[in-house]
Motif scaffolding. Structure first.
Motif, PDB file in Angstrom:
ATOM      1  N   ALA A 135     -18.634 -29.156  38.434  1.00  0.00           N
ATOM      2  CA  ALA A 135     -17.335 -29.015  39.109  1.00  0.00           C
ATOM      3  C   ALA A 135     -17.101 -30.164  40.085  1.00  0.00           C
ATOM      4  O   ALA A 135     -15.990 -30.698  40.182  1.00  0.00           O
ATOM      5  CB  ALA A 135     -17.262 -27.676  39.828  1.00  0.00           C
ATOM      6  N   ILE A 136     -18.148 -30.551  40.798  1.00  0.00           N
ATOM      7  CA  ILE A 136     -18.026 -31.664  41.746  1.00  0.00           C
ATOM      8  C   ILE A 136     -17.865 -32.982  40.989  1.00  0.00           C
ATOM      9  O   ILE A 136     -17.039 -33.828  41.342  1.00  0.00           O
ATOM     10  CB  ILE A 136     -19.246 -31.710  42.686  1.00  0.00           C
ATOM     11  N   ARG A 137     -18.668 -33.166  39.925  1.00  0.00           N
ATOM     12  CA  ARG A 137     -18.661 -34.417  39.166  1.00  0.00           C
ATOM     13  C   ARG A 137     -17.308 -34.668  38.491  1.00  0.00           C
ATOM     14  O   ARG A 137     -16.837 -35.806  38.440  1.00  0.00           O
ATOM     15  CB  ARG A 137     -19.765 -34.379  38.102  1.00  0.00           C
ATOM     16  N   LEU A 138     -16.681 -33.621  37.998  1.00  0.00           N
ATOM     17  CA  LEU A 138     -15.424 -33.776  37.268  1.00  0.00           C
ATOM     18  C   LEU A 138     -14.297 -34.346  38.124  1.00  0.00           C
ATOM     19  O   LEU A 138     -13.368 -34.969  37.625  1.00  0.00           O
ATOM     20  CB  LEU A 138     -14.998 -32.423  36.681  1.00  0.00           C
ATOM     21  N   ASN A 139     -14.357 -34.091  39.436  1.00  0.00           N
ATOM     22  CA  ASN A 139     -13.377 -34.653  40.372  1.00  0.00           C
ATOM     23  C   ASN A 139     -11.941 -34.306  39.976  1.00  0.00           C
ATOM     24  O   ASN A 139     -11.037 -35.138  39.973  1.00  0.00           O
ATOM     25  CB  ASN A 139     -13.548 -36.171  40.472  1.00  0.00           C
ATOM     26  N   THR A 140     -11.753 -33.043  39.625  1.00  0.00           N
ATOM     27  CA  THR A 140     -10.435 -32.540  39.256  1.00  0.00           C
ATOM     28  C   THR A 140     -10.319 -31.099  39.746  1.00  0.00           C
ATOM     29  O   THR A 140     -11.208 -30.620  40.462  1.00  0.00           O
ATOM     30  CB  THR A 140     -10.213 -32.640  37.734  1.00  0.00           C
ATOM     31  N   THR A 141      -9.261 -30.423  39.378  1.00  0.00           N
ATOM     32  CA  THR A 141      -9.130 -29.013  39.746  1.00  0.00           C
ATOM     33  C   THR A 141      -9.984 -28.172  38.800  1.00  0.00           C
ATOM     34  O   THR A 141      -9.785 -28.210  37.586  1.00  0.00           O
ATOM     35  CB  THR A 141      -7.663 -28.551  39.664  1.00  0.00           C
ATOM     36  N   VAL A 142     -10.930 -27.432  39.377  1.00  0.00           N
ATOM     37  CA  VAL A 142     -11.869 -26.637  38.582  1.00  0.00           C
ATOM     38  C   VAL A 142     -11.874 -25.201  39.086  1.00  0.00           C
ATOM     39  O   VAL A 142     -11.920 -24.963  40.295  1.00  0.00           O
ATOM     40  CB  VAL A 142     -13.303 -27.214  38.656  1.00  0.00           C
ATOM     41  N   VAL A 143     -11.831 -24.260  38.154  1.00  0.00           N
ATOM     42  CA  VAL A 143     -11.981 -22.846  38.481  1.00  0.00           C
ATOM     43  C   VAL A 143     -13.332 -22.378  37.964  1.00  0.00           C
ATOM     44  O   VAL A 143     -13.609 -22.453  36.763  1.00  0.00           O
ATOM     45  CB  VAL A 143     -10.863 -21.989  37.853  1.00  0.00           C
ATOM     46  N   LEU A 144     -14.200 -21.940  38.888  1.00  0.00           N
ATOM     47  CA  LEU A 144     -15.505 -21.378  38.532  1.00  0.00           C
ATOM     48  C   LEU A 144     -15.395 -19.858  38.583  1.00  0.00           C
ATOM     49  O   LEU A 144     -15.247 -19.279  39.654  1.00  0.00           O
ATOM     50  CB  LEU A 144     -16.589 -21.841  39.519  1.00  0.00           C
ATOM     51  N   ASP A 145     -15.456 -19.237  37.444  1.00  0.00           N
ATOM     52  CA  ASP A 145     -15.365 -17.776  37.349  1.00  0.00           C
ATOM     53  C   ASP A 145     -16.785 -17.219  37.333  1.00  0.00           C
ATOM     54  O   ASP A 145     -17.474 -17.271  36.310  1.00  0.00           O
ATOM     55  CB  ASP A 145     -14.610 -17.401  36.076  1.00  0.00           C
ATOM     56  N   CYS A 146     -17.240 -16.708  38.476  1.00  0.00           N
ATOM     57  CA  CYS A 146     -18.625 -16.256  38.636  1.00  0.00           C
ATOM     58  C   CYS A 146     -18.676 -14.726  38.592  1.00  0.00           C
ATOM     59  O   CYS A 146     -18.123 -14.056  39.469  1.00  0.00           O
ATOM     60  CB  CYS A 146     -19.197 -16.753  39.956  1.00  0.00           C
ATOM     61  N   ILE A 147     -19.323 -14.180  37.589  1.00  0.00           N
ATOM     62  CA  ILE A 147     -19.337 -12.738  37.366  1.00  0.00           C
ATOM     63  C   ILE A 147     -20.509 -12.094  38.104  1.00  0.00           C
ATOM     64  O   ILE A 147     -21.671 -12.422  37.851  1.00  0.00           O
ATOM     65  CB  ILE A 147     -19.446 -12.410  35.862  1.00  0.00           C
ATOM     66  N   ILE A 148     -20.208 -11.185  39.020  1.00  0.00           N
ATOM     67  CA  ILE A 148     -21.255 -10.477  39.755  1.00  0.00           C
ATOM     68  C   ILE A 148     -21.067  -8.971  39.575  1.00  0.00           C
ATOM     69  O   ILE A 148     -20.067  -8.514  39.031  1.00  0.00           O
ATOM     70  CB  ILE A 148     -21.262 -10.848  41.263  1.00  0.00           C
ATOM     71  N   ARG A 168     -17.066 -20.552  33.225  1.00  0.00           N
ATOM     72  CA  ARG A 168     -17.548 -19.199  33.547  1.00  0.00           C
ATOM     73  C   ARG A 168     -19.054 -19.224  33.766  1.00  0.00           C
ATOM     74  O   ARG A 168     -19.787 -19.842  33.002  1.00  0.00           O
ATOM     75  CB  ARG A 168     -17.174 -18.223  32.437  1.00  0.00           C
ATOM     76  N   VAL A 169     -19.498 -18.524  34.811  1.00  0.00           N
ATOM     77  CA  VAL A 169     -20.918 -18.429  35.132  1.00  0.00           C
ATOM     78  C   VAL A 169     -21.306 -16.957  35.151  1.00  0.00           C
ATOM     79  O   VAL A 169     -20.722 -16.172  35.898  1.00  0.00           O
ATOM     80  CB  VAL A 169     -21.243 -19.070  36.496  1.00  0.00           C
ATOM     81  N   THR A 170     -22.280 -16.596  34.330  1.00  0.00           N
ATOM     82  CA  THR A 170     -22.738 -15.201  34.278  1.00  0.00           C
ATOM     83  C   THR A 170     -24.204 -15.055  34.666  1.00  0.00           C
ATOM     84  O   THR A 170     -24.657 -13.939  34.905  1.00  0.00           O
ATOM     85  CB  THR A 170     -22.543 -14.620  32.863  1.00  0.00           C
ATOM     86  N   LYS A 171     -24.930 -16.191  34.717  1.00  0.00           N
ATOM     87  CA  LYS A 171     -26.354 -16.146  35.031  1.00  0.00           C
ATOM     88  C   LYS A 171     -26.654 -17.026  36.239  1.00  0.00           C
ATOM     89  O   LYS A 171     -26.094 -18.121  36.379  1.00  0.00           O
ATOM     90  CB  LYS A 171     -27.183 -16.629  33.833  1.00  0.00           C
TER      91      LYS A 171
END
Length: 561
Positions: A518-531, A504-507
């Motif tokens: 997310a790129i480094r992990l090299n897997t399926t990643v969900v970035l939840d970006c709160i705007i 989760r990204v809030t800032k």
């Protein structure tokens, strides 16, 4: 040699070079799936979570690779679940072949269990639909389906096969498909000569690129033309990447959420060269006043598009790449310094701009661009995030921006991203979604994790249906009828429950590190970006207004005062 219908389907797919298919099994298609099991080393089947995801995956595979995408489904609800994906491909001219199976021939027309006339259902949204009731006609039909899908103006084709046909046997003769040649039969010399004359006479030319230029692989020719005649270039949503977003001649997208530089420039030009565009209402606004100071030259493979939405002064029917090859040889190099200075002034006066403080949609897209060096395949759902992705990521090559333009299908992106990743395993693939769109097909995260796909799902989470809310704010006196999504759904926990990594990204300051991770992990990643719920897409042209009437936040503030 004698083969069953199911074996013939597999052999025909192999003939066409198909190595990846997307689908979901069921009773009537079991014979084909049994054969797939025996050929899994040659054809990789991706089991999606829903048939709609399979259709979108075939679409994303096709858009990103230029090949024909293939999806499979059983009869009844399996087949009808493909319909939205087929319609999406149809509206954007994407070549896919959908193979479905139906009840046995003796059961047709009797309202049998899971019987649907899927060939009839999809007739208006395909280039062609077939139902095969005779095994001796199966191979010919499948081969014809692939030719139809990728010839001329590409599009989807459906082949429905009765279950008994998949079991019946007939003689099968292997066949080597002939390459589908570019459509050139209607390219007329007199039209080329008239077009060349119009280009040479123009003082203020403007090139407008649509999805047809992508389908024709015409980007080299488009770039040559632009630099040869010193013309600014704009594009539609479907034309992204044909002309590099980093080229100084590029002015940004055209239309409802296009740049002011493009909208005003097209209004001021004296020649508009439209390449592979259908002049969508979202592009042209008020058709009567669109490019009203210009003569219009329209290059398109589909004669039905000429004078359909906009009356043109000259048209050339044929494959865009082949047309431009000829046209580029006929015209001399030309300078339009004064015109280009005017365009540069417009670009300087009306740049894309957004609030720099806090986490916003544009900030997310720009950071994705920085972290991927502009080399990712960006897939989108539909809404505000889609427009931000079109505006703020600089696409330097075609087939790197995949989005549902014509149908505007919420839920398109995740399936399409899976297809794109399967077709481009060495590329970073990112699906950008709003939280409303993500909810529609978020079950496909399970497909990504099951297949160990390194895929980044960005959720631009404003807890509302952003684009609809924007319209409600601007045109419906802020009556937010059923567009608020605030509830107890936690996308990070949801990602983890499906086997993905959730962040989760809030800032704003945390965004670069989150994308890097997310790129480094090299897997399926969900970035939840709160705007913020009230972030808006600007510029904007009201529906049906002239494109030069585009307004931004500053214009809106002045008007409200």
């Amino acid at each position: 040699m004698e083969l069953t219908g199911a074996q013939i389907v597999i052999e025909c797919l192999k003939e066409q070079g198909v190595d990846t298919v997307f689908g979901y099994p069921g009773g009537t298609i079991l014979n084909i799936y049994d054969e797939l099991y025996k050929h899994q080393e040659e054809i990789h089947h991706v089991l999606t979570s829903h048939e709609q995801g399979a259709a979108h995956a075939a679409d994303g595979y096709a858009r990103s690779t230029g090949k024909v995408g293939v999806c499979l489904a059983t009869s009844g609800p399996g087949a009808t679940n493909l319909v939205t994906g087929i319609a999406t491909a149809h509206m954007d001219s994407i070549p896919i072949v959908a193979i479905t199976c139906n009840v046995g021939l003796p059961l047709l027309g009797k309202d049998s269990f899971q019987e649907v006339d899927i060939a009839g259902v999809v007739m208006p949204i395909t280039k062609h639909s077939f139902i095969v009731k005779d095994v001796t006609k199966l191979a010919k039909t499948i081969r014809r389906a692939f030719v139809i899908a990728k010839s001329g103006r590409p599009g989807p084709v459906l082949v429905d096969i009765t279950k008994d046909v998949t079991a019946n046997k007939t003689e099968f003769t292997p066949y080597v498909p002939k390459p589908v040649k570019p459509y050139t039969e209607e390219i007329e010399q007199k039209s080329l000569e008239k077009a060349a004359q119009m280009i040479q006479e123009a003082k203020r030319p403007f090139i407008f690129v649509g999805g047809g230029a992508v389908a024709a692989n015409a980007w080299e020719e488009v770039r040559e033309l632009a630099h040869k005649i010193q013309s600014p270039v704009t594009d539609s949503l479907m034309g992204k990447g044909v002309f590099s977003g980093t080229d100084p001649y590029y002015t940004g997208m055209l239309g409802m959420h296009g740049t002011k530089a493009s909208n005003l420039g097209v209004t001021k030009c004296d020649l508009l060269i439209a390449i592979g565009s259908r002049f969508s209402d979202r592009v042209i606004g008020n058709a009567r006043n669109f490019a009203r100071n210009a003569r219009i030259l329209h290059i398109d493979v589909d004669a039905a598009e000429i004078n359909k939405n906009v009356l043109v002064d000259c048209s050339i029917i044929g494959d865009a790449k082949e047309v431009l090859k000829k046209l580029n040889q006929m015209i001399p190099e030309t300078e339009h310094r004064e015109w280009m200075e005017t365009i540069e002034e417009l670009k300087a006066k009306y740049p894309l701009a957004y609030h720099q403080e806090g986490l916003t949609g544009p900030a997310i897209i720009e950071e994705l661009y920085r972290q991927t060096d502009g080399e990712a395949i960006i897939v989108t759902e539909v809404g505000q995030h889609q427009m931000w992705a079109a505006q703020y990521y600089k696409y330097t090559m075609p087939r790197t921006f995949l989005s549902s333009g014509g149908l505007g299908t919420m839920g398109y992106g995740l399936g399409a991203a899976i297809g794109a990743k399967m077709g481009n395993p060495d590329k970073v693939v990112i699906n950008v979604a709003g939280d409303g769109c993500f909810r529609m097909n978020m079950n496909e995260i399970a497909t990504a994790t099951r297949n160990n796909l390194p895929l980044i799902q960005v959720v631009v989470n404003n807890q509302v249906l952003g684009m609809v809310r924007q319209w409600q704010t601007l045109f419906y006196e802020s009556r937010y009828s059923n567009t608020v999504l605030r509830d107890k759904v936690d996308f990070v926990k949801l990602a983890e429950a499906m086997g993905a990594v959730g962040i989760r990204v809030t800032k704003k300051e945390d965004l670069p590190g989150a994308i890097q991770e997310a790129i480094r992990l090299n897997t399926t990643v969900v970035l939840d970006c709160i705007i913020d719920s009230d972030d808006k897409v600007f510029p904007m042209v009201p529906a049906g207004a002239n494109i030069e009437d585009a307004f931004d936040e500053a214009d809106l503030a002045k008007k409200q005062k």
